[in-house]
Design a protein around this motif. Structure first.
Motif, PDB file in Angstrom:
ATOM      1  N   ILE A 190      23.457 -13.431  80.206  1.00 52.22           N
ATOM      2  CA  ILE A 190      22.685 -12.336  79.160  1.00 52.22           C
ATOM      3  C   ILE A 190      23.887 -11.211  78.780  1.00 52.22           C
ATOM      4  N   GLY A 191      24.894 -11.057  79.720  1.00 48.63           N
ATOM      5  CA  GLY A 191      25.821 -10.146  79.079  1.00 48.63           C
ATOM      6  C   GLY A 191      26.768 -10.528  77.880  1.00 48.63           C
ATOM      7  N   ILE A 192      26.966 -11.537  78.150  1.00 50.73           N
ATOM      8  CA  ILE A 192      27.771 -12.226  76.570  1.00 50.73           C
ATOM      9  C   ILE A 192      26.686 -12.278  75.296  1.00 50.73           C
ATOM     10  N   LEU A 193      25.570 -12.576  75.364  1.00 50.56           N
ATOM     11  CA  LEU A 193      24.810 -12.634  74.359  1.00 50.56           C
ATOM     12  C   LEU A 193      24.379 -10.978  73.919  1.00 50.56           C
ATOM     13  N   ALA A 194      24.344 -10.261  74.983  1.00 43.54           N
ATOM     14  CA  ALA A 194      24.117  -8.738  74.552  1.00 43.54           C
ATOM     15  C   ALA A 194      25.229  -8.179  73.901  1.00 43.54           C
ATOM     16  N   SER A 195      26.350  -8.713  74.368  1.00 45.17           N
ATOM     17  CA  SER A 195      27.783  -8.053  73.871  1.00 45.17           C
ATOM     18  C   SER A 195      27.824  -8.655  72.579  1.00 45.17           C
ATOM     19  N   PHE A 196      27.380  -9.874  72.047  1.00 44.14           N
ATOM     20  CA  PHE A 196      27.470 -10.508  70.630  1.00 44.14           C
ATOM     21  C   PHE A 196      26.521  -9.471  69.818  1.00 44.14           C
ATOM     22  N   PHE A 197      25.430  -9.363  70.394  1.00 40.51           N
ATOM     23  CA  PHE A 197      24.291  -8.687  69.413  1.00 40.51           C
ATOM     24  C   PHE A 197      24.792  -7.257  69.244  1.00 40.51           C
ATOM     25  N   GLY A 198      25.223  -6.854  70.067  1.00 33.96           N
ATOM     26  CA  GLY A 198      25.906  -5.183  70.009  1.00 33.96           C
ATOM     27  C   GLY A 198      26.901  -5.344  68.975  1.00 33.96           C
ATOM     28  N   THR A 199      27.878  -6.109  68.861  1.00 32.45           N
ATOM     29  CA  THR A 199      28.768  -6.081  68.050  1.00 32.45           C
ATOM     30  C   THR A 199      28.414  -6.372  66.595  1.00 32.45           C
ATOM     31  N   TYR A 209      20.574 -21.924  80.296  1.00 30.45           N
ATOM     32  CA  TYR A 209      20.491 -21.454  78.788  1.00 30.45           C
ATOM     33  C   TYR A 209      19.212 -21.293  78.320  1.00 30.45           C
ATOM     34  N   GLY A 210      18.090 -22.087  78.782  1.00 30.13           N
ATOM     35  CA  GLY A 210      16.836 -21.813  78.386  1.00 30.13           C
ATOM     36  C   GLY A 210      16.395 -20.384  78.792  1.00 30.13           C
ATOM     37  N   LEU A 211      16.468 -20.016  80.242  1.00 32.25           N
ATOM     38  CA  LEU A 211      16.004 -19.186  80.823  1.00 32.25           C
ATOM     39  C   LEU A 211      17.011 -17.638  80.342  1.00 32.25           C
ATOM     40  N   ILE A 212      18.175 -17.973  79.921  1.00 36.42           N
ATOM     41  CA  ILE A 212      19.036 -16.714  79.360  1.00 36.42           C
ATOM     42  C   ILE A 212      18.416 -16.533  77.811  1.00 36.42           C
ATOM     43  N   LEU A 213      17.873 -17.574  77.235  1.00 35.91           N
ATOM     44  CA  LEU A 213      17.420 -17.261  75.964  1.00 35.91           C
ATOM     45  C   LEU A 213      16.021 -16.477  75.954  1.00 35.91           C
ATOM     46  N   ARG A 214      15.122 -16.851  76.758  1.00 35.03           N
ATOM     47  CA  ARG A 214      13.871 -16.338  77.304  1.00 35.03           C
ATOM     48  C   ARG A 214      14.190 -14.873  77.523  1.00 35.03           C
ATOM     49  N   ASP A 215      15.238 -14.623  78.283  1.00 35.66           N
ATOM     50  CA  ASP A 215      15.483 -13.118  78.767  1.00 35.66           C
ATOM     51  C   ASP A 215      15.661 -12.372  77.571  1.00 35.66           C
ATOM     52  N   MET A 216      16.558 -12.870  76.674  1.00 33.70           N
ATOM     53  CA  MET A 216      16.978 -12.098  75.498  1.00 33.70           C
ATOM     54  C   MET A 216      15.867 -11.836  74.732  1.00 33.70           C
TER      55      MET A 216
END
Length: 498
Positions: A110-119, A240-247
């Motif tokens: 979750i943190g990695i993807l949040a960092s990506f979208f933030g950038t 990975y599936g749960l992480i994508l649903r969280d995002m």
């Protein structure tokens, strides 16, 4: 616009430059993940290697370190409960509890993807609104920056989790720490006869000491139970599936947190720490169930990581358009440009459009590399949770001590680390929230400098409420306290009913 972007794209997308960006991202992740080392130290280590490079290659390498460093603080925050950088303090609140529940891979993902979208969002904002935001940030003079810091300090009320009085006392202690040493007029304060205290107490040893000691000693004292510590469950999975649903359920949170990070990053003298606290506070206030924040939920991780990564794009606005670096990493980045005969300022976008475009493209490439590198390493990061505490605790403390010593090559900083570690542990045992203490330490020096600068320019306190932006920020500070008090009372009433 499209023409210089195409030219910049062609320069950055060479194998040589992409390799430098990838190297910078990995070094930044490593630097950010070591408690006490921080993105600033990583940039300082890499800076001398840019001397022999051309401007595009040198800046691209530094951009890679910058983006990687802001995401690297996530690792130690989630796995150890110790923020790798000051701008990842609020990541600990929900990242570490989620890891303790046996879901370290989920928290990191979750943190990695949040960092990506933030950038990505901050780069889009930089491209579209960069010059306009730079012009707006010129309105932030000492009165406005002081009011912004006051607003950030009022977040103590909502981040003290029902212990508001203790939180205010802790914040006061944090502000008191920043008064040690020489003031603006070269008057010596609170040195107690020790020459080592004349230069003041460094933020990083205090930060790492307070968090590291209390967390590590707490871990040793109370063996947590749960899936992560079950001897039968010795494997780490990345859902990975749960992480994508969280995002997918955090779209508005991502956008709001990224905008806060980019806008705060564009203000000189603020940086990722202020953005981090403001974003987390707003996410908590906007949530349907704010009482769940701090228990290990995706929304808290997203708010923290999206905002501190978005600072990377926003911080370039005053540096490039105004020639005013907002913090030390940006000052070093500006030094790379000056080293190659390029002077940031209002004419930067006209005279060096291709270089500006290459910075945009480098940020985008670095964001993609950051995601790939982090997900490639995340399984290994997550295995930290499987290391016994009796082995992990001394190793982490040694790394903290090395990071503190490397800051100024000063052994006294190591003693500061251990001293504040004991203070942090005792406060933790007494039920005093540690975040307000750290917030006071991080913001205290800048608060004092901006306040006295404002009073030197105009000795009337009324100026703070007659200037529209500072008055608005002060009104938001009051509103923030009122909302926090109401939420605390509502939580207390619901607890009584149950």
């Amino acid at each position: 616009m499209p023409q210089f972007f195409l030219e910049a794209f062609g320069q950055v997308m060479s194998l040589h430059v992409i390799g430098l960006i990838a190297l910078g991202v990995v070094l930044g992740i490593i630097g950010g993940s070591i408690p006490g080392f921080t993105v600033t130290m990583a940039i300082l280590v890499v800076f001398p290697f840019t001397f022999a490079m051309d401007p595009v290659a040198g800046v691209s390498l530094m951009v890679g370190v910058f983006v990687g460093g802001y995401s690297g603080g996530l690792v130690s925050g989630v796995m150890l409960g110790i923020p790798g950088t000051p701008s990842s303090i609020t990541t600990v609140y929900d990242g570490y509890p989620m890891a303790q529940k046996g879901e370290p891979g989920r928290a990191l993902g979750i943190g990695i993807l949040a960092s990506f979208f933030g950038t990505i969002i901050s780069v889009a904002l930089l491209v579209v609104l960069g010059p306009l935001i730079a012009q707006f940030s010129m309105n932030f003079r000492p009165w406005e920056i002081t009011a912004l810091i006051v607003f950030a300090l009022t977040l103590v009320a909502s981040l003290s989790a029902g212990a508001m009085l203790k939180g205010l006392i802790a914040a006061g202690l944090g502000l008191l720490v920043t008064t040690v040493g020489y003031d603006r007029n070269s008057n010596l304060r609170f040195d107690f006869g020790f020459t080592s205290l004349e230069s003041g107490l460094q933020v990083l040893p205090v930060l790492v000491g307070v968090f590291a000691f209390s967390q590590l000693l707490g871990n040793l004292e109370e063996k947590p139970s749960g899936p992560a510590n079950d001897p039968v469950n010795r494997s780490v999975s990345i859902p990975y599936g749960l992480i994508l649903r969280d995002m997918a359920g955090q779209k508005f949170n991502i956008l709001r947190s990224s905008l806060i990070g980019a806008l705060v990053g564009a203000l000189p003298g603020t940086g990722g720490t202020v953005a981090n606290f403001v974003s987390y506070d707003q996410a908590k206030k906007m949530a349907r169930r704010p009482e769940e924040f701090g228990t290990g939920i995706p929304g808290g991780i997203v708010a923290s990581e999206a905002s501190n990564s978005a600072v990377a794009g926003g911080a370039f606005i005053p540096t490039l358009a105004l020639g005013i670096p907002g913090d030390l990493p940006m000052a070093i980045m500006m030094g790379v440009l000056i080293l190659h005969g390029i002077n940031p300022g209002p004419l930067m976008f006209e005279e060096n459009a291709v270089l500006v475009g290459s910075i945009y493209v480098s940020l985008l490439v670095a964001a993609v590399v950051m995601v790939l590198a982090n997900f490639a390493l995340v399984r290994w990061f997550a295995k930290i949770s499987l290391i016994p505490q009796r082995i992990l605790a001394p190793v982490v403390l040694v790394l903290c001590a090395v990071g503190s010593f490397a800051l100024n090559n000063n052994l006294f900083d190591v003693w500061v680390l251990f001293g504040f570690g004991v203070v942090g542990y005792l406060l933790w045992k007494a039920g005093v929230p540690l975040t307000p203490l750290i917030l006071g330490v991080v913001l205290g020096e800048n608060f004092e400098a901006q306040l006295f600068r404002a009073l030197e320019l105009d000795d009337s306190w009324l100026t703070f409420v007659t200037r529209p932006i500072s008055a608005t920020l002060l009104a938001l500070a009051v509103l923030s306290v009122v909302v926090a008090v109401m939420q605390n009372r509502r939580g207390a009433r619901e607890a009584v009913k149950e």
